[in-house]
Design a protein around this motif. Structure first.
Motif, PDB file in Angstrom:
ATOM      1  N   LYS A  13       0.840  -1.188   0.000  1.00 34.77           N
ATOM      2  CA  LYS A  13       0.000   0.000   0.000  1.00 34.77           C
ATOM      3  C   LYS A  13       0.881   1.246   0.000  1.00 34.77           C
ATOM      4  CE  LYS A  13      -4.028   1.988   2.314  1.00 34.77           C
ATOM      5  NZ  LYS A  13      -4.977   1.861   3.431  1.00 34.77           N
ATOM      6  N   ARG A  14       0.420   2.266  -0.740  1.00 30.29           N
ATOM      7  CA  ARG A  14       1.193   3.507  -0.819  1.00 30.29           C
ATOM      8  C   ARG A  14       1.357   4.099   0.579  1.00 30.29           C
ATOM      9  NH1 ARG A  14       2.632   7.221  -4.389  1.00 30.29           N
ATOM     10  NH2 ARG A  14       1.626   6.095  -6.090  1.00 30.29           N
ATOM     11  N   LYS A  15       2.524   4.509   0.823  1.00 30.55           N
ATOM     12  CA  LYS A  15       2.846   5.052   2.135  1.00 30.55           C
ATOM     13  C   LYS A  15       2.176   6.397   2.368  1.00 30.55           C
ATOM     14  CE  LYS A  15       6.924   5.116   5.067  1.00 30.55           C
ATOM     15  NZ  LYS A  15       8.386   5.124   5.068  1.00 30.55           N
ATOM     16  N   SER A  16       1.569   6.538   3.502  1.00 29.20           N
ATOM     17  CA  SER A  16       0.934   7.818   3.835  1.00 29.20           C
ATOM     18  C   SER A  16       1.993   8.886   4.056  1.00 29.20           C
ATOM     19  CB  SER A  16       0.059   7.658   5.083  1.00 29.20           C
ATOM     20  OG  SER A  16      -0.435   8.907   5.470  1.00 29.20           O
ATOM     21  N   LEU A  17       1.621  10.136   3.810  1.00 30.90           N
ATOM     22  CA  LEU A  17       2.575  11.234   3.971  1.00 30.90           C
ATOM     23  C   LEU A  17       2.961  11.409   5.438  1.00 30.90           C
ATOM     24  CD1 LEU A  17       1.018  13.842   1.520  1.00 30.90           C
ATOM     25  CD2 LEU A  17       2.988  12.340   1.125  1.00 30.90           C
ATOM     26  N   LYS A  18       2.043  11.063   6.335  1.00 33.99           N
ATOM     27  CA  LYS A  18       2.313  11.267   7.754  1.00 33.99           C
ATOM     28  C   LYS A  18       2.817  10.016   8.430  1.00 33.99           C
ATOM     29  CE  LYS A  18      -1.182  14.895   8.222  1.00 33.99           C
ATOM     30  NZ  LYS A  18      -2.377  15.353   8.966  1.00 33.99           N
ATOM     31  N   SER A  19       2.542   8.853   7.868  1.00 35.97           N
ATOM     32  CA  SER A  19       2.905   7.593   8.531  1.00 35.97           C
ATOM     33  C   SER A  19       4.322   7.224   8.178  1.00 35.97           C
ATOM     34  CB  SER A  19       1.942   6.483   8.112  1.00 35.97           C
ATOM     35  OG  SER A  19       2.355   5.270   8.654  1.00 35.97           O
ATOM     36  N   THR A  20       5.061   6.795   9.160  1.00 37.17           N
ATOM     37  CA  THR A  20       6.443   6.371   8.931  1.00 37.17           C
ATOM     38  C   THR A  20       6.679   4.952   9.402  1.00 37.17           C
ATOM     39  OG1 THR A  20       7.078   7.302  11.067  1.00 37.17           O
ATOM     40  CG2 THR A  20       7.302   8.722   9.117  1.00 37.17           C
ATOM     41  N   THR A  21       5.641   4.227   9.826  1.00 33.22           N
ATOM     42  CA  THR A  21       5.790   2.869  10.339  1.00 33.22           C
ATOM     43  C   THR A  21       5.332   1.867   9.305  1.00 33.22           C
ATOM     44  OG1 THR A  21       3.601   2.948  11.331  1.00 33.22           O
ATOM     45  CG2 THR A  21       5.461   3.643  12.701  1.00 33.22           C
ATOM     46  N   ASN A  22       5.951   0.698   9.325  1.00 34.54           N
ATOM     47  CA  ASN A  22       5.575  -0.385   8.426  1.00 34.54           C
ATOM     48  C   ASN A  22       4.352  -1.106   8.976  1.00 34.54           C
ATOM     49  OD1 ASN A  22       7.760   0.246   6.844  1.00 34.54           O
ATOM     50  ND2 ASN A  22       9.114  -1.246   7.869  1.00 34.54           N
ATOM     51  N   LYS A  23       3.559  -1.639   8.116  1.00 28.99           N
ATOM     52  CA  LYS A  23       2.336  -2.317   8.531  1.00 28.99           C
ATOM     53  C   LYS A  23       2.061  -3.486   7.605  1.00 28.99           C
ATOM     54  CE  LYS A  23      -2.528  -1.468   9.578  1.00 28.99           C
ATOM     55  NZ  LYS A  23      -3.616  -0.469   9.593  1.00 28.99           N
ATOM     56  N   ASP A  24       1.565  -4.600   8.181  1.00 37.88           N
ATOM     57  CA  ASP A  24       1.227  -5.790   7.402  1.00 37.88           C
ATOM     58  C   ASP A  24      -0.238  -5.699   6.986  1.00 37.88           C
ATOM     59  OD1 ASP A  24       1.096  -8.196   6.193  1.00 37.88           O
ATOM     60  OD2 ASP A  24       1.145  -9.396   8.037  1.00 37.88           O
ATOM     61  N   TYR A  25      -0.491  -5.667   5.688  1.00 37.99           N
ATOM     62  CA  TYR A  25      -1.855  -5.541   5.177  1.00 37.99           C
ATOM     63  C   TYR A  25      -2.453  -6.882   4.765  1.00 37.99           C
ATOM     64  CZ  TYR A  25      -0.603  -0.624   5.033  1.00 37.99           C
ATOM     65  OH  TYR A  25      -0.200   0.628   5.364  1.00 37.99           O
ATOM     66  N   GLY A  26      -1.769  -7.991   5.018  1.00 33.84           N
ATOM     67  CA  GLY A  26      -2.270  -9.305   4.651  1.00 33.84           C
ATOM     68  C   GLY A  26      -1.654  -9.809   3.362  1.00 33.84           C
ATOM     69  N   LYS A  27      -2.118 -10.952   2.913  1.00 36.64           N
ATOM     70  CA  LYS A  27      -1.603 -11.543   1.678  1.00 36.64           C
ATOM     71  C   LYS A  27      -2.697 -12.348   1.001  1.00 36.64           C
ATOM     72  CE  LYS A  27       0.561 -15.145   4.540  1.00 36.64           C
ATOM     73  NZ  LYS A  27       1.829 -15.838   4.857  1.00 36.64           N
ATOM     74  N   VAL A  28      -2.477 -12.638  -0.279  1.00 37.09           N
ATOM     75  CA  VAL A  28      -3.446 -13.380  -1.094  1.00 37.09           C
ATOM     76  C   VAL A  28      -2.729 -14.544  -1.758  1.00 37.09           C
ATOM     77  CG1 VAL A  28      -4.992 -11.449  -1.523  1.00 37.09           C
ATOM     78  CG2 VAL A  28      -3.053 -11.818  -3.042  1.00 37.09           C
ATOM     79  N   LEU A  29      -3.496 -15.610  -2.010  1.00 38.92           N
ATOM     80  CA  LEU A  29      -2.966 -16.819  -2.645  1.00 38.92           C
ATOM     81  C   LEU A  29      -3.440 -16.857  -4.098  1.00 38.92           C
ATOM     82  CD1 LEU A  29      -1.405 -19.474  -2.294  1.00 38.92           C
ATOM     83  CD2 LEU A  29      -3.552 -20.561  -1.615  1.00 38.92           C
ATOM     84  N   LEU A  30      -2.481 -16.898  -5.023  1.00 43.60           N
ATOM     85  CA  LEU A  30      -2.780 -16.846  -6.448  1.00 43.60           C
ATOM     86  C   LEU A  30      -2.140 -18.007  -7.171  1.00 43.60           C
ATOM     87  CD1 LEU A  30      -2.127 -13.072  -7.287  1.00 43.60           C
ATOM     88  CD2 LEU A  30      -4.333 -14.171  -7.065  1.00 43.60           C
ATOM     89  N   THR A  31      -2.783 -18.402  -8.278  1.00 43.01           N
ATOM     90  CA  THR A  31      -2.193 -19.304  -9.263  1.00 43.01           C
ATOM     91  C   THR A  31      -2.366 -18.656 -10.630  1.00 43.01           C
ATOM     92  OG1 THR A  31      -2.619 -21.302  -7.988  1.00 43.01           O
ATOM     93  CG2 THR A  31      -2.325 -21.565 -10.353  1.00 43.01           C
ATOM     94  N   LEU A  32      -1.287 -18.592 -11.405  1.00 43.25           N
ATOM     95  CA  LEU A  32      -1.301 -17.911 -12.695  1.00 43.25           C
ATOM     96  C   LEU A  32      -0.881 -18.863 -13.788  1.00 43.25           C
ATOM     97  CD1 LEU A  32       0.439 -14.586 -11.601  1.00 43.25           C
ATOM     98  CD2 LEU A  32      -1.995 -15.068 -11.674  1.00 43.25           C
ATOM     99  N   SER A  33      -1.502 -18.719 -14.952  1.00 44.81           N
ATOM    100  CA  SER A  33      -1.171 -19.556 -16.103  1.00 44.81           C
ATOM    101  C   SER A  33      -1.329 -18.726 -17.361  1.00 44.81           C
ATOM    102  CB  SER A  33      -2.086 -20.785 -16.153  1.00 44.81           C
ATOM    103  OG  SER A  33      -1.810 -21.555 -17.313  1.00 44.81           O
ATOM    104  N   LEU A  34      -0.305 -18.752 -18.214  1.00 50.57           N
ATOM    105  CA  LEU A  34      -0.313 -18.015 -19.475  1.00 50.57           C
ATOM    106  C   LEU A  34      -0.399 -19.017 -20.610  1.00 50.57           C
ATOM    107  CD1 LEU A  34      -0.090 -15.105 -20.558  1.00 50.57           C
ATOM    108  CD2 LEU A  34       2.362 -15.479 -20.799  1.00 50.57           C
ATOM    109  N   GLN A  35      -1.428 -18.916 -21.430  1.00 51.53           N
ATOM    110  CA  GLN A  35      -1.675 -19.901 -22.481  1.00 51.53           C
ATOM    111  C   GLN A  35      -1.977 -19.188 -23.785  1.00 51.53           C
ATOM    112  OE1 GLN A  35      -4.697 -22.629 -21.306  1.00 51.53           O
ATOM    113  NE2 GLN A  35      -3.797 -23.020 -19.304  1.00 51.53           N
ATOM    114  N   GLY A  36      -1.826 -19.945 -24.876  1.00 50.79           N
ATOM    115  CA  GLY A  36      -2.145 -19.426 -26.194  1.00 50.79           C
ATOM    116  C   GLY A  36      -0.916 -19.006 -26.952  1.00 50.79           C
ATOM    117  N   ARG A  37      -1.091 -18.717 -28.242  1.00 51.43           N
ATOM    118  CA  ARG A  37       0.002 -18.285 -29.097  1.00 51.43           C
ATOM    119  C   ARG A  37       0.249 -16.799 -28.934  1.00 51.43           C
ATOM    120  NH1 ARG A  37      -0.932 -21.431 -34.873  1.00 51.43           N
ATOM    121  NH2 ARG A  37      -0.775 -23.534 -34.045  1.00 51.43           N
ATOM    122  N   GLY A  38       1.464 -16.420 -29.013  1.00 47.25           N
ATOM    123  CA  GLY A  38       1.797 -15.015 -28.903  1.00 47.25           C
ATOM    124  C   GLY A  38       3.224 -14.794 -29.298  1.00 47.25           C
TER     125      GLY A  38
END
Length: 1012
Positions: free
Chosen positions: A106-131
């Motif tokens: 997340k973009r750092k706030s102008l006033k905030s100087t502390t680090n913070k954990d915003y969570g995480k997401v689980l993804l699976t990605l696949s690229l297919q087709g001609r290109g």
């Protein structure tokens, strides 16, 4: 052009409870549904984006849902964002990124100087087709958490991009050069404050890589592709090597994971493995030096490397240097065996011993059609090459240290991979072995059964009388006695003889009953299942508080299990309310997993008497997890059983012995029934299907259709079809409607013609048997007088395909195995007959079916005029709610009308509605009319397979004015093939011949009554 498939699985530790996700690739956007009241949402949604340029990025933004978003649905506050460049997916093997955790930024706030954990997401990605022509010959490992790389824009700790992907493809150099220009331009813009106005927009974080990060990426070499080539070379040299035994020190880890063995091997032993980096950081180990994988022998049969690192300090030992020599013993593509020799000479007495580790990666259980698993076993041993008095202390310290290290190893591995539970599979073997040992022999059962007062008293009387006879001398003949006949000499002797006879009779009955009960057992216990597929194993342990039909006698219970039309019977336990069986019963393998197991406890009363029920139960496999079925007490239903609170102790195991092949064979068989190709659904789609309805992991989705559920108001949703259930799911503005019922619950399925209520589309009506499907009651249109639930589905995109699929799956589940096999063989040699159009009017333009003349009679009136006379006659003939439309001209000589009514139960036991289309045309000689009628029968078995065709020839004789000669014909037109064609044809022709005669006789009778 290529397509990017994004599988968004779940989130973890999000900063808000109500969230949803927006995804963007290029100009294409999409978003997920809103999940409320959870910081660990599970979406399980799939998205597809077109990729025009490899410079594009996947931007995944998590937002807080705002209830007060208003009419314009304004987005809520931004929780965090993940950016993944497309070229990073190209660099993966097969252009596929396995499930990986990405930390939100997340973009750092102008006033905030502390680090913070915003969570995480689980993804699976696949690229297919001609290109574009891209290179993907390098196998890469994905970092379990993707962090922000721009220290100036984001508040999280920065990690360079090589921490996410351990190597770059050749084409990436050009892309990174362009990306560096973008980064520099972005820096200049920031210096001159040119991008301040865009700081709050969704696309404000375009810069995600620093110059130093890119320079490191361009300069860092990799050896993953070389390592994979070495493993492939090693496979050909040690294909025949045996599997070594575990080391004698013990097992440090024994677990299965949802990952192929080859990928797990790469995860643990690939050069610069990110997993091993994370483990080293978790354990406080720094400065890990990995040597290259090299051949130890000239024949290239042994691959090894050396890894050195400083071991983190503990309370007892300071930081010491450790050296691991890792050697591949076996690698054949499916099994990987690595022997690790660990030396730590700087620890106390470190020169006297070394620690050996053995990593064994083998194929794990195949729990799902497209999911492979790996079984990891790590064992250890402590080898002393010098004698020492501190051997015991060293062993205890090594065991404690290894236990702690591999607990961290196991926890980290479980965070990155899905863990598979092996308890149930091991429990089955243990249960079978234990019950075989605990089961009583026939001699033990006989001793327990005959050790009672009746047998002991009879034995005592026999011995007493025998001893008395032996002590007595020669007797004298008295009264009416003669040689060979000794009559009782007193009343006491008569009573004694009577008691002896009664006792011996009781003992004889007990012996006879015991022998019959032993013969009743049959050969079900201990018989192994035959074939490959879904094998059902039942361990019958014991019963408790069984009911007794006679208050003076104890029951002789035995249990009958029925599943998929087959039965298994236990042995008979004599004279007990708390029997102990300890028996194993197995059902032969089936192509589809069973849905229901019927259990009935009976009281044995001899081979020629009907057994009486002591209670029954029904076990639904879809409502119990495998863990619950592995040890379950089943309460029995029935008046006697419920009053006594009777129950059975069972252990039930359902295993697929043929893995994915069983499901593929099942789908191939169903393709012949349905008439279209059926493909295995993706793991994510099956997982989402299972979570929607709360189904066990062995349930697999076959097909699903978009449709509407007909209730008071139509509800748009999807109809899901699997091997065991029919399910419906709809989500209307957050209000979810879902239900499912078993195929075995269905009594009738029939098609209904289009109506205004179904928006001019055909409907599929499903009627459940009485007392079944009560959990789905809220989705039913209504419940009839017999207690049956009626469900109506319409507005299918392709009604014919949906109807064929539903009918085929229902027929497969309801018919017996022998009938299904016979139908499958017949359909291989039989061509499918052409089907007719759905419009009833089109049936009349096909060639006439084979018609049989059933009646010829003279009538004084034409009954097809649609007047009151016709309505009166049809009502008396058993046609309820008879309605008809006026005759309308189709052509100058052909007129047509529609009729509908409902058969009385006296005509058809199924009742059911009837819709007809009638056409009349004149004879060529204008001497009469020909009336053709096509009749569609609803609510009758197999009614969708045929149509009844009636033909009436009404001729006006020239000599007899005011009368007409009527010849009636009946036939059956078949729409689809079935093995019951001949039987149904005979039945229909006989029924309608009789009904036609009754109608014409009613016409004569009504005319006669009218004239008199």
């Amino acid at each position: 052009m290529m397509r990017l498939f994004v599988y968004l699985l779940e989130g973890r530790d999000l900063a808000v409870k109500d969230s949803y996700v927006k995804l963007k690739v290029g100009k294409s956007k999409s978003k997920t549904r809103v999940l409320k009241n959870t910081r660990n949402p599970v979406w399980n949604e799939e998205f597809v984006f077109r990729v025009h340029d490899l410079e594009d990025e996947l931007v995944l933004s998590v937002y807080q849902f705002n209830e007060d978003s208003g009419f314009f649905n304004v987005a809520g506050d931004l929780v965090g964002r993940v950016k993944i460049p497309v070229w990073s997916i190209v660099a993966e093997k097969n252009h596929y990124l396995p499930p990986t955790w990405f930390s939100l930024q997340k973009r750092k706030s102008l006033k905030s100087t502390t680090n913070k954990d915003y969570g995480k997401v689980l993804l699976t990605l696949s690229l297919q087709g001609r290109g574009e022509q891209v290179c993907s010959d390098r196998l890469l490992y994905v970092h379990p958490s993707c962090r922000a790389e721009n220290t100036d824009e984001y508040g999280d700790k920065c990690v360079s991009s090589q921490d996410i992907f351990s190597c770059t493809p050749p084409t990436k150099k050009i892309l990174e050069g362009k990306h560096l220009v973008k980064v520099i331009a972005g820096r200049l813009e920031k210096l001159f404050h040119k991008n301040e106005d865009a700081s709050g927009t969704e696309d404000s974080s375009e810069l995600s890589t620093t110059i130093s990060d890119n320079e490191e990426n361009l300069a860092e070499p990799t050896s993953n592709s070389n390592f994979e080539e070495l493993i492939e070379m090693l496979q050909s040299s040690n294909e025949q090597k045996d599997m070594p035994e575990n080391l004698e020190g013990g097992i440090l880890l024994d677990q299965a994971y949802a990952i192929p063995p080859k990928d797990l091997n790469m995860l643990l032993f690939a050069p610069k493995s990110q997993f091993m980096r994370d483990l080293a950081e978790l354990q406080g180990t720094t400065d890990v030096q990995e040597g290259p994988w090299t051949w130890k022998s000239a024949d290239k049969s042994c691959l090894a490397r050396v890894v050195t690192y400083p071991k983190a300090a503990t309370k007892l030992v300071k930081t010491v240097k450790a050296t691991e020599e890792q050697t591949y013993i076996k690698a054949n593509g499916k099994e990987f065996i690595v022997f690790v020799d660990v030396n730590m000479p700087e620890v106390p007495y470190g020169n006297t011993f070394k620690v050996d580790l053995l990593y064994k990666i083998t194929p794990g259980p195949e729990l799902f059609s497209i999911e492979k698993s790996a079984h990891l076993v790590i064992s250890w041993a402590l080898n002393f090459h010098q004698s020492t008095m501190m051997k015991g202390l060293i062993e205890r310290g090594a065991r404690q240290g290894l236990k702690g290290s591999f607990e961290q190893f196991s926890d980290l591995l479980a965070k990155n991979l899905k863990v598979i539970n092996l308890v149930n599979m091991s429990d089955k073997g243990h249960t079978v072995a234990t019950l075989q040992e605990e089961r009583q022999s026939d001699w033990e059962l006989a001793t327990e059964y005959f050790w009672n007062f009746t047998v002991v008293a009879a034995l005592f009387m026999v011995l007493y009388i025998s001893f008395h006879i032996w002590l007595c001398g020669e007797f004298k003949l008295q009264g009416l006695e003669f040689d060979g006949l000794d009559l009782p000499d007193s009343v006491g002797e008569i009573i004694t003889s009577a008691i002896l006879v009664i006792q011996l009779e009781k003992v004889y009955d007990m012996v006879s009953h015991f022998v019959q009960a032993r013969l009743k057992r049959g050969s079900d216990h201990g018989v192994k299942a035959q074939g490959d597929g879904w094998v059902l194993t039942i361990a019958l342990i014991e019963g408790a508080k069984l009911a007794s039909l006679d208050s003076t006698e104890l029951p002789d219970p035995y249990v009958v299990f029925t599943c998929n039309g087959k039965s298994r019977t236990s042995s008979v336990k004599l004279q007990t309310l708390d029997p102990h069986w300890n028996e194993i019963l197995e059902f032969d393998a089936s192509e589809e997993p069973p849905s229901v197991l019927d259990v009935e406890v009976l009281d044995f009363d001899g081979p020629f008497d009907q057994a009486c029920s002591l209670g029954h139960a029904e076990i639904n496999f879809l409502k119990h997890t495998s863990t619950e079925l592995a040890d379950i007490w089943v309460p029995l239903d029935g008046k006697l059983a419920q009053s006594s609170q009777s129950k059975l102790h069972l252990r039930i195991f359902l295993n697929n012995t043929n893995g994915a092949e069983t499901i593929r064979d099942y789908l191939k068989k169903m393709e012949k029934e349905v008439g279209k190709k059926l493909n295995l659904r993706s793991l994510h789609r099956n997982s989402a299907f299972q979570k929607i309805f709360g189904l066990p992991p062995e349930e697999f989705l076959i097909s699903d259709f978009s449709c509407s559920l007909k209730r008071k108001m139509p509800l748009q949703g999807r109809l899901f079809l699997s091997a065991r259930i029919v399910g419906f799911y709809a989500n209307l503005f957050g209000h979810k409607t879902k239900f499912f019922f078993l195929w075995e619950d269905i009594e009738h399925i029939h098609e209904l013609p289009p109506t205004l209520g179904t928006v001019r589309s055909p409907s599929l009506a499903i009627i459940l048997s009485k007392g079944h499907g009560n959990d789905a009651r809220h989705g039913a249109k209504y419940q009839d007088e017999e207690g049956r639930l009626h469900f109506y589905f319409h507005s299918f995109i392709s009604f014919n395909v949906a109807s064929r699929t539903v009918m085929a799956l229902w027929g497969t589940r309801t018919l017996g195995p022998d009938e299904r096999a016979q139908i499958a063989e017949e359909q291989q040699d039989r061509d499918e007959k052409p089907s007719l159009f759905e419009d009833p009017g089109s049936y009349l333009i096909i060639q006439d079916a084979k018609l049989a003349k059933v009646l010829s009679v003279e009538l004084p009136v034409n009954m097809f005029d649609g007047g009151d006379f016709e309505y009166r006659v049809m009502a008396k003939s058993g046609c309820l709610n008879y309605t008809t439309t006026p005759w309308e001209p189709v052509t100058p000589d052909v007129h047509e009308r529609r009729t509908s009514y409902k058969f009385d139960r006296s005509i058809s036991v199924f009742g059911g509605e009837v819709t007809c289309t009638q056409q009349k045309m004149p004879f060529s000689s204008d001497s009469g009319w020909i009336v053709n009628e096509i009749m569609t029968l609803h609510d009758v078995p197999s009614g969708e397979y045929f149509r009844v065709q009636l033909k009436y020839e009404l001729e006006n004789p020239a000599l007899a004015q005011g009368t007409c000669k009527c010849d009636a014909y009946v036939g059956v037109a078949w729409l689809r093939s079935t093995k019951f064609e001949e039987r149904i044809t005979r039945n229909v022709v006989r029924k309608f011949s009789r009904w036609s005669k009754e109608v014409l006789q009613l016409v004569e009778r009504e005319i006669l009554l009218a004239t008199t």
